[in-house]
Design a protein around this motif. Sequence first.
Motif, mmCIF file in Angstrom:
data_model
loop_
_atom_site.group_PDB
_atom_site.id
_atom_site.type_symbol
_atom_site.label_atom_id
_atom_site.label_comp_id
_atom_site.label_asym_id
_atom_site.label_seq_id
_atom_site.Cartn_x
_atom_site.Cartn_y
_atom_site.Cartn_z
ATOM 1 N N ALA A 1 -9.766 -12.638 -29.448
ATOM 2 C CA ALA A 1 -9.017 -13.876 -29.198
ATOM 3 C C ALA A 1 -7.880 -14.034 -30.197
ATOM 4 C CB ALA A 1 -9.952 -15.079 -29.270
ATOM 5 N N LEU A 2 -8.151 -13.724 -31.475
ATOM 6 C CA LEU A 2 -7.116 -13.826 -32.501
ATOM 7 C C LEU A 2 -5.999 -12.819 -32.244
ATOM 8 C CD1 LEU A 2 -6.052 -14.999 -35.142
ATOM 9 C CD2 LEU A 2 -7.507 -13.372 -36.378
ATOM 10 N N MET A 3 -6.375 -11.595 -31.883
ATOM 11 C CA MET A 3 -5.357 -10.577 -31.613
ATOM 12 C C MET A 3 -4.483 -10.952 -30.423
ATOM 13 S SD MET A 3 -7.064 -6.845 -32.438
ATOM 14 C CE MET A 3 -8.571 -7.078 -31.506
ATOM 15 N N VAL A 4 -5.102 -11.453 -29.362
ATOM 16 C CA VAL A 4 -4.337 -11.835 -28.171
ATOM 17 C C VAL A 4 -3.401 -12.995 -28.485
ATOM 18 C CG1 VAL A 4 -4.528 -12.834 -25.864
ATOM 19 C CG2 VAL A 4 -6.045 -10.958 -26.534
ATOM 20 N N THR A 5 -3.892 -13.993 -29.198
ATOM 21 C CA THR A 5 -3.062 -15.150 -29.550
ATOM 22 C C THR A 5 -1.826 -14.712 -30.325
ATOM 23 O OG1 THR A 5 -5.027 -16.557 -29.671
ATOM 24 C CG2 THR A 5 -3.031 -17.377 -30.734
ATOM 25 N N ALA A 6 -2.037 -13.916 -31.355
ATOM 26 C CA ALA A 6 -0.928 -13.472 -32.196
ATOM 27 C C ALA A 6 0.014 -12.545 -31.447
ATOM 28 C CB ALA A 6 -1.478 -12.782 -33.447
#
Length: 402
Positions: A292-297
């Motif tokens: 989720a963090l990777m996709v958001t960034a």
Amino acid sequence: MTDTTSQFDSALIDIDAAEPAAWSATTWFAVLSMAATSFALVSAEFLPAGLLTPMASDLGISEGTAGQVVTATASVGAVTALLSNVLIGRLNRKTVLVSLSALAIGSNILAALATDFWILLLGRAGLGIALSGFWALSVAVVARLVGANATGRGMAVVTLGVSLATIAAPSMGALISDLLGWRSAMAMTAALAALAMLLQVLSLPTLPANTSNSVADVFRLTRRRGVQLGMLAILLLMTGHFAGSVYVRPFLEQVTLLETWPIALALLGFGIASVIGNIAGGRMADADIRVALMVTAALMAFATHALVLWGAHIVVAFGFAMLWGFAFGMAPVVLPTNLSRGAPDALEAVGSLMVVSFQVAISIGAVFGGYVVDNYGATGPLTLTSVLAASTVALALLQPRD
């Protein structure tokens, strides 16, 4: 040493014992007053994104300097987040919340009447205190209103105010400033805060203090690697976001060559996309917080980089502005969840670190964004956003999987 975790756990036991089977009309009214407060405060926080150009022109300052009103709000808020729960001591929490709304009213009025940049900064600093104080208390207050087992549902209602403010504040601020002037837009946020305060007075029950806090306990959490990575992720991604988003109006004016009404429409699209991103972020965070963090960034990095490359085309600018909004909507769910995984046994204390991290990031972003826009033009801040968002993707790769 003060045992923050055990105090918080004992408070939850008391809450559970008194939890009603279903929300009464009184409970709904109280929770909605908290949502109205979040809407009023966040509207005032996000308002400068739609007012930057006319505000700078009226006060005789550069757009980069005008953007530092965001810095003032965030800088004061960062300090407040660490100290608020300590300074309020055993004060009744309803009294504190009503007082914070009163402070927001006065701060917004002062900003609306500001005759120079320094008075404007003073008004925005007061808003920073009100914002951080409110968010530092919000989870604990909602838990007492609805019961520990329904805290998530209660906070969903409260954060609805944030989503609505994300949609309304920049776009409506731009329109009102064009029709009536930027001061009228600032005054509007004072009226919203007054309505929220009235709802608090009428609906919130008396909320005697049932816990105390120690700054030392909060700082001890920063020794944990998970907390360090979580705070760094917030600092990188939100510094990048606010470095660009505060100066998005100059970009749309100078690069995309839009007038006020299309700019307001673009900001509205950004806000609507952020609501959708909020829902998506919650689902992804529950499934795999690292992904989720990777996709958001990654989405934020791609959207802002694409705007720099192709933002002169109106349709492209609108599309990637909405993608940016979608990524920003994911961030307030993904980033705090990611940080909380580093200290699941001390969620109240780590919440203070979350607020500090966000406010420091907003402050740094506005400062660097202002420098970049004044020295490198309207595309500079968005380039900085893209670089820092890409760095957050790399940081996410260092984190262990769930």
